[in-house]
Design an enzyme around this catalytic site. Sequence first.
Site, PDB file in Angstrom:
ATOM      1  CE  LYS A   1      -2.017   2.760   2.809  1.00  0.00           C
ATOM      2  NZ  LYS A   1      -2.081   3.943   1.877  1.00  0.00           N
TER       3      LYS A   1
ATOM      4  CD  GLU B   1      12.541   4.538   8.945  1.00  0.00           C
ATOM      5  OE1 GLU B   1      12.612   5.467   9.801  1.00  0.00           O
ATOM      6  OE2 GLU B   1      12.306   4.729   7.749  1.00  0.00           O
TER       7      GLU B   1
ATOM      8  CB  CYS C   1      12.517   9.332   9.039  1.00  0.00           C
ATOM      9  SG  CYS C   1      13.403   8.154   7.998  1.00  0.00           S
TER      10      CYS C   1
END
Length: 497
Positions: free
Chosen positions: A191, A267, A301
């Site tokens: 997805k 993560e 991130c």
Amino acid sequence: MTEKTLADWQQAAADIRIDGRAFINGRRVDAASGQTRTTYNPATGQALAEVANCAPADADEAVRIARETFEQGTWAGMPAAERKMVLVRWAELIEQHADELALLETLDVGKPIADTVNVDVPSSVRTIRWTGEAIDKVYDQISPTRDNCMGLITRLPLGVVAAIVPWNFPLSTTAWKLAPALATGNSVILKPASNTPLTALRIADLATQAGLPDGVLHVLPGPGGSLGEHIATHMGIDGLTFTGSTPVGKQLMVYSGQSNLKRVFLELGGKSPNIVFPDADIDKAASAAALAVYYNGGQTCTAGTRLIVHESIHDTFIEKVIEAASGWAPGNPLDPATAMGPMVDKGQCDTVAEYVAIGRDEGAKLVAGGGTVMEDTGGHYHEPTIFAGVNNQMRIAQEEIFGPVLAVIPFSTESEAVAIANDSIYGLAGAVWSQNINTAHRVAEQVRVGTMGINNYFGGDITVPFGGFKESGNGRDKSMHAFDDYTELKTTWLEFD
């Protein structure tokens, strides 16, 4: 890939034909409902594509096919050496379509074309090729038992794995997930983020062309709420890998407990410390500090958003970072000279602006940037921003902004620098800059993060694992350690007469 000008890329963007349909059972299909969702080019605000808006019914069908394919052994039972060659061919096809994929990524996400051409596509090729080539080098084990026994330890695929990937690195993160999941023999439900699905869909076409059997890989664009929740609670899915925000990651863990205890590997977010000592190569460290926070518009991130600088060089170093930041002025992402493109959408740009206001209200000193720019383009651009006078308790030092905002925090001693670095709910990445090998290694060892650079930022490649400590997640992407997330260990105990 060829060297192209802005005009070349603009013409290619005008000519490209985008297929936004889902990918189920080896072919493109509409969502069962027939519904679509419009995605937008973040550089212009204009409609980009109509994409299938998949729902739980689509997921149920994909999982059913994935399960049947897995149990039939079409892919899972294929010798590792043969799976390897499919992945290697897939990597070659991605490489052959590099310009097309780079353009799709730039139009979809707003990433500068120089980055998608030189970083995102090549790294994805490398990930898939390397992982494919590694899979037939993974050996099972025999335990040291007494003479009349044999303990076999074998590694088996999980079964049906769901992968939910983010919008900031759609292609490369998708490669991180798909390569080890497929290499180990799983069927996969992917997805992509609802607003950036285009490269994931396109490389699925190429996977089939490379020889991946129908029914092994399915790509379902759709909303993270209803579709994502349905996938995360689905009783027919054995494992879930996710890259995204910490709050969503926590909810996925809850969904696992509420359903079938599917393996969940995460993560998540970061607020990474970038520590600079007085004996560092100051020019190199300042340039890297700008790269660490402005690359991909700070929508990373691992972004080094907390710059922790020794007080003796604090003011001088800030001036050098301000100078370096001038090279990251936002621009048209189709221009090969552009270093930083737009935020992914208006909502993200507004979030960045809100945090700039918060920083001012908290008493931090705005020394560079701070505003939105290029409004006349219809895009969502924010200039590189630097706050000085920050203490680590401020929200701009503790919360993940996901934008081009740097918080500069002074320190006086090595122990204080480490304490500041570790004073965070996150533990994803960081760096230390010092020419003293003792200082550098001592600090790097003490900072609780999954990836730590010494005199570099964004270091590492496919050969090393990537993931975080604390609320930055669990499990690891990349390297052969990633195989652990997609396999189960089985013991078979034999006794001889």
